[in-house]
Write a protein that holds these residues in place. Structure first.
Motif, mmCIF file in Angstrom:
data_model
loop_
_atom_site.group_PDB
_atom_site.id
_atom_site.type_symbol
_atom_site.label_atom_id
_atom_site.label_comp_id
_atom_site.label_asym_id
_atom_site.label_seq_id
_atom_site.Cartn_x
_atom_site.Cartn_y
_atom_site.Cartn_z
ATOM 1 N N VAL A 39 0.848 -1.191 0.000
ATOM 2 C CA VAL A 39 0.000 0.000 0.000
ATOM 3 C C VAL A 39 0.884 1.241 0.000
ATOM 4 O O VAL A 39 2.012 1.221 0.505
ATOM 5 C CB VAL A 39 -0.940 -0.005 1.223
ATOM 6 N N ASP A 40 0.396 2.321 -0.606
ATOM 7 C CA ASP A 40 1.120 3.587 -0.652
ATOM 8 C C ASP A 40 0.148 4.703 -0.291
ATOM 9 O O ASP A 40 -0.796 4.988 -1.025
ATOM 10 C CB ASP A 40 1.699 3.822 -2.054
ATOM 11 N N PHE A 41 0.363 5.333 0.863
ATOM 12 C CA PHE A 41 -0.489 6.440 1.307
ATOM 13 C C PHE A 41 0.037 7.798 0.854
ATOM 14 O O PHE A 41 -0.562 8.824 1.168
ATOM 15 C CB PHE A 41 -0.608 6.431 2.825
ATOM 16 N N GLY A 42 1.170 7.783 0.136
ATOM 17 C CA GLY A 42 1.748 9.038 -0.344
ATOM 18 C C GLY A 42 3.219 9.182 -0.047
ATOM 19 O O GLY A 42 3.883 10.069 -0.586
ATOM 20 N N GLY A 43 3.771 8.308 0.772
ATOM 21 C CA GLY A 43 5.177 8.384 1.128
ATOM 22 C C GLY A 43 5.997 7.246 0.561
ATOM 23 O O GLY A 43 7.122 7.014 1.003
ATOM 24 N N GLY A 44 5.454 6.520 -0.414
ATOM 25 C CA GLY A 44 6.141 5.364 -0.980
ATOM 26 C C GLY A 44 5.487 4.076 -0.519
ATOM 27 O O GLY A 44 4.721 4.047 0.445
ATOM 28 N N PRO A 45 5.777 2.951 -1.222
ATOM 29 C CA PRO A 45 5.118 1.673 -0.906
ATOM 30 C C PRO A 45 5.531 1.121 0.450
ATOM 31 O O PRO A 45 6.706 1.180 0.838
ATOM 32 C CB PRO A 45 5.567 0.754 -2.044
ATOM 33 N N LEU A 46 4.539 0.589 1.164
ATOM 34 C CA LEU A 46 4.766 -0.109 2.428
ATOM 35 C C LEU A 46 4.480 -1.586 2.206
ATOM 36 O O LEU A 46 3.461 -1.947 1.626
ATOM 37 C CB LEU A 46 3.845 0.444 3.517
#
Length: 346
Positions: free
Chosen positions: A21-28
């Protein structure tokens, strides 16, 4: 699953994700391949990305249920972990305002962990409660009961040190824990539903076999039982919010599909309040536990939530179908259900 705002209007979301998932700071990336992990993500008041994190372990399904933010901006999250060996446990964590870990702990609950809720007081102490299979262990403290499920309530200080814990129902049938909040004086309020006979910290409660019941229980900051109030003929109780000088408790009266013999009137400690004409209600209580105002919502109301502002006004958000009148004239839904937002005076 849950959203909260801090004193600076930042927004924090929490719940569960599968896979990357990516909330805006790169993929987690999750802990174990395409594994369900709980997430916490923070955004500024204008919606811009601040930070995000995943929490989980391999071979387990984690889901955050609730997020709260204390007066210092720290983020408190509680959730449930389901392990591959069919055991379950509660997860409680506290993050600093910048997202760095402050502390976290597990609430080991055996084979089931049904519900969990959390709250924080004005100095950063954290309260957590829920329903768990017993024996339950909260940081080494054991609780026992003869039944399969029981309600519990525990308090931790701002640094994660356990201060006390309580088993709320000591005997009788299974009742359920729904939510917890802290009032402006540091009192702890718990709401839940009753099934049969319950002994809530020494206060015996008996539910109507033909109705649906809820309870509101208050404890002081040391965990001592102060009072318990029963509400009869409701379903899905929920502690919606607790703010400065007031607490809001809401729920639904019985569905009209129930047998005619069932009493659908709303009763508070045995006193009738409504004749079944409302589908939902809100109680506004002061810190002494006295009811200051009751709001009834007609049968078009389909559920929602509430909040209190600094002037003690109540903001109500939810959904309805058909025509509803919250005091400013009738509104008719365009589709099957519409969203409604309302402001109620103190």
């Amino acid at each position: 699953m849950s959203v909260a705002t801090d004193p600076w209007e930042n927004v924090v979301l929490t719940g569960a994700v599968d896979g990357i998932v990516d909330f805006g700071g790169g993929p987690l990336h999750p802990a174990g391949g395409r594994q369900r992990d709980m997430f916490v993500a923070k955004f500024a008041a204008d919606g811009s990305y601040r930070w995000s994190k995943l929490f989980g372990v391999d071979h387990a399904y984690d889901c955050a249920r609730q997020v709260k933010i204390d007066a210092m901006g720290s983020v408190i999250v509680c959730g449930i972990r389901e392990n591959e060996d069919d055991t379950a446990e509660g997860i409680l964590l506290k993050l600093k305002e910048d997202g760095n870990d402050h502390w976290k702990t597990k609430l080991a609950g055996g084979s089931k962990f049904m519900d969990i809720s959390c709250a924080a007081d004005s100095v950063g102490n954290v309260f957590v409660g829920g329903n768990s299979a017993l024996p339950l262990r909260v940081d080494g403290y054991g609780l026992t009961k003869s039944g399969s499920l029981a309600m519990f309530l525990a308090k931790f200080d701002a640094n994660g040190k356990p201060l006390w814990n309580k088993q709320l129902d000591r005997d009788g049938d299974i009742s359920s824990f729904d939510d917890v909040a802290v009032d402006s004086q540091g009192g702890v309020i718990v709401v839940g539903s009753l099934a049969g006979v319950a002994n809530l910290s020494g206060c015996p409660l008996v539910s109507d076999p033909e109705g649906s019941e809820a309870f509101m229980a208050k404890f002081d900051a040391m965990g001592n039982h102060v009072r318990t109030t029963q509400i009869r003929s409701i379903r899905a109780p929920s502690l919606m919010t607790a703010g400065a000088g007031a607490t809001i408790v809401g729920g639904y009266v019985h569905d009209d599909t129930l047998p005619e013999a069932t009493d659908r009137d709303l009763h508070l400690d045995g006193c009738p309040l409504a004749n079944g004409s409302a589908s939902a209600f809100l109680f506004k209580l002061d810190d002494a536990g006295d009811i200051r105002r009751i709001y009834f919502l007609d049968r078009t109301w389909a559920g929602g939530a509430a909040a209190i502002d600094q002037d003690h006004n109540i903001f109500l958000a939810g959904s309805f179908e058909g025509t509803i009148d919250l005091g400013c004239g009738p509104m008719t839904s365009v589709g099957d259900e519409d969203i409604v937002i309302a402001k109620l005076a103190p």
